[in-house]
Design a protein around this motif. Structure first.
Motif, short mmCIF file in Angstrom:
data_model
loop_
_atom_site.label_atom_id
_atom_site.label_comp_id
_atom_site.label_asym_id
_atom_site.label_seq_id
_atom_site.Cartn_x
_atom_site.Cartn_y
_atom_site.Cartn_z
N ARG A 35 0.80 -1.15 -0.05
CA ARG A 35 -0.12 -0.13 -0.05
C ARG A 35 0.93 1.31 0.08
NH1 ARG A 35 -5.33 1.53 1.77
NH2 ARG A 35 -5.16 3.96 2.41
N ALA A 36 1.81 1.34 0.97
CA ALA A 36 2.95 2.36 1.14
C ALA A 36 3.31 2.81 -0.39
CB ALA A 36 3.58 2.08 2.07
N LYS A 37 3.88 1.57 -0.99
CA LYS A 37 4.62 1.72 -2.39
C LYS A 37 3.58 2.33 -3.64
CE LYS A 37 7.74 -1.14 -3.88
NZ LYS A 37 8.30 -2.39 -4.10
N LEU A 38 2.36 1.89 -3.63
CA LEU A 38 1.35 2.44 -4.42
C LEU A 38 1.10 3.76 -4.02
CD1 LEU A 38 -0.51 1.94 -6.59
CD2 LEU A 38 -2.17 1.22 -4.85
N THR A 39 1.06 4.28 -2.81
CA THR A 39 0.63 5.63 -2.60
C THR A 39 1.73 6.39 -2.75
OG1 THR A 39 -0.54 4.77 -0.71
CG2 THR A 39 0.02 7.00 -0.71
N ARG A 40 3.00 5.88 -2.63
CA ARG A 40 4.15 6.96 -3.28
C ARG A 40 4.10 7.11 -4.64
NH1 ARG A 40 8.81 3.68 -0.33
NH2 ARG A 40 7.31 2.68 1.04
N TYR A 41 4.04 5.81 -5.41
CA TYR A 41 3.95 6.02 -6.75
C TYR A 41 2.87 6.98 -7.47
CZ TYR A 41 2.46 4.68 -11.52
OH TYR A 41 2.26 4.66 -12.78
N LEU A 42 1.54 6.93 -6.59
CA LEU A 42 0.56 7.95 -7.14
C LEU A 42 0.82 9.31 -6.91
CD1 LEU A 42 -2.42 5.71 -6.09
CD2 LEU A 42 -1.57 5.97 -8.44
N SER A 43 1.50 9.43 -5.44
CA SER A 43 1.82 11.01 -5.26
C SER A 43 3.07 11.23 -6.06
CB SER A 43 2.33 10.82 -3.83
OG SER A 43 3.33 10.27 -3.25
N ARG A 44 3.86 10.72 -6.54
CA ARG A 44 4.68 11.07 -7.54
C ARG A 44 4.33 11.58 -8.59
NH1 ARG A 44 7.61 8.34 -11.32
NH2 ARG A 44 7.07 6.37 -10.60
N ASP A 76 -0.84 -6.14 2.29
CA ASP A 76 0.47 -6.27 2.70
C ASP A 76 1.11 -7.36 3.53
OD1 ASP A 76 0.70 -3.65 1.90
OD2 ASP A 76 0.50 -2.60 3.65
N ARG A 77 0.10 -7.88 4.11
CA ARG A 77 0.66 -9.28 4.85
C ARG A 77 1.25 -10.28 3.92
NH1 ARG A 77 -0.90 -10.82 10.19
NH2 ARG A 77 -2.32 -9.24 10.11
N GLN A 78 0.25 -10.34 2.77
CA GLN A 78 0.88 -11.48 1.75
C GLN A 78 2.13 -10.88 1.15
OE1 GLN A 78 -2.31 -11.91 -1.28
NE2 GLN A 78 -1.10 -13.68 -2.13
N TYR A 79 2.12 -9.50 0.76
CA TYR A 79 3.22 -8.98 0.01
C TYR A 79 4.52 -9.19 1.21
CZ TYR A 79 6.60 -5.61 -1.65
OH TYR A 79 7.89 -4.96 -2.16
N ALA A 80 4.49 -9.07 2.27
CA ALA A 80 5.68 -9.11 3.34
C ALA A 80 6.26 -10.52 3.22
CB ALA A 80 5.28 -8.67 4.81
N ALA A 81 5.14 -11.66 2.99
CA ALA A 81 5.59 -12.90 3.26
C ALA A 81 6.46 -13.33 1.85
CB ALA A 81 4.19 -13.71 3.42
N MET A 82 5.67 -13.05 0.61
CA MET A 82 6.18 -12.87 -0.52
C MET A 82 7.59 -12.60 -0.63
SD MET A 82 7.10 -11.34 -3.78
CE MET A 82 6.15 -9.83 -3.55
N ARG A 83 7.78 -11.38 -0.23
CA ARG A 83 9.19 -10.46 -0.32
C ARG A 83 10.16 -11.15 0.65
NH1 ARG A 83 11.81 -7.18 -3.62
NH2 ARG A 83 12.59 -5.30 -2.64
N TYR A 102 10.50 -2.36 5.73
CA TYR A 102 10.33 -1.21 6.62
C TYR A 102 10.49 -0.22 5.25
CZ TYR A 102 11.29 3.10 8.88
OH TYR A 102 11.09 4.48 9.46
N VAL A 103 11.30 -0.45 4.47
CA VAL A 103 11.63 0.54 3.11
C VAL A 103 9.96 0.43 2.39
CG1 VAL A 103 12.92 0.77 1.15
CG2 VAL A 103 13.96 0.68 3.25
N ASP A 104 9.53 -0.77 2.30
CA ASP A 104 8.47 -1.05 1.50
C ASP A 104 7.22 -0.47 2.02
OD1 ASP A 104 9.90 -1.97 -0.29
OD2 ASP A 104 9.45 -4.17 0.04
N GLY A 105 7.32 0.13 3.44
CA GLY A 105 6.24 0.58 4.22
C GLY A 105 5.15 -0.45 4.92
N ILE A 106 5.80 -1.74 5.09
CA ILE A 106 5.12 -2.73 5.76
C ILE A 106 5.01 -2.49 7.15
CG2 ILE A 106 4.64 -5.01 6.00
CD1 ILE A 106 4.47 -4.29 3.21
N ALA A 107 3.78 -2.33 7.80
CA ALA A 107 3.67 -2.22 9.19
C ALA A 107 4.07 -3.42 10.18
CB ALA A 107 2.21 -1.91 9.48
N ALA A 108 4.43 -3.07 11.11
CA ALA A 108 5.03 -4.40 12.18
C ALA A 108 3.88 -5.39 12.18
CB ALA A 108 5.48 -3.76 13.47
#
Length: 190
Positions: A35-44, A76-83, A102-108
């Motif tokens: 979600r954080a990476k998508l939001t960064r992309y859209l704001s750019r 984000d949970r599935q993305y974290a597991a995949m990454r 952390y860089v990808d914006g995944i919450a703890a």
């Protein structure tokens, strides 16, 4: 050099909420993302364009991210597991996995399970790293060069492995099949 356009030649293209939604859909269709990476992309994209809608641009970015999450294009949970899984298979350690999530914006709360899985596979990842880099038991020749050993330990640390694991693997001389088998068995248990 004639094919390059000067940066001043680019005019800002108009961008609205509908186009922002299209950009988000194309992005999540092409890339596994958080979600954080998508939001960064859209704001750019908003910064690079001329915003033409009445609603706030950043609110529109958040709304689009919410919509993508509701449609289950973002998890984000599935993305974290995949990454984390991909990184450990490449031989990277827990610290690198934590840093990347952390860089990808995944919450703890979303990255906890993935990090625990990476901790469980720490020895397997370290052995894979040593095998790929031909360190320790996978080296071609035995060497007692302290500077080479320091460089190898530094490589383990940069890859996110602990000093304990690095020293343990590097202590095994090349060709010692018994210790290597023991390390492999331990890695399968982790």
């Amino acid at each position: 050099m004639a094919n390059r356009r000067a940066p001043s030649d680019r005019s800002k293209r108009p961008l609205g909420a509908a186009r922002l939604d299209e950009l988000a859909l194309a992005y999540v269709a092409r890339f596994a993302t958080s979600r954080a990476k998508l939001t960064r992309y859209l704001s750019r994209k908003v910064r690079e364009s001329e915003w033409i809608d009445e609603i706030d641009a950043m609110a529109a970015c958040e709304a689009v991210a919410d919509r993508m999450e509701q449609l289950r294009y973002l998890d984000d949970r599935q993305y974290a597991a995949m990454r984390a899984g991909a990184m450990t298979r490449r031989g990277l350690g827990v610290r690198r996995v934590k840093a990347q999530l952390y860089v990808d914006g995944i919450a703890a709360k979303d990255s906890g399970e993935a990090i625990e899985t990476a901790k469980g596979a720490a020895m397997t990842a370290a052995i894979g790293f040593a095998r790929r880099r031909r360190f320790g038991p996978f080296a071609v020749n035995a060497t007692d060069d302290p500077k080479l050993r320091e460089r190898q330990i530094a490589a383990f640390l940069r890859a996110g492995h602990s000093m304990t694991i690095a020293r343990r693997i590097l202590a095994v001389p090349p060709g010692d099949e018994a210790v290597l088998a023991m390390l492999d068995d331990e890695a399968m248990l982790d």
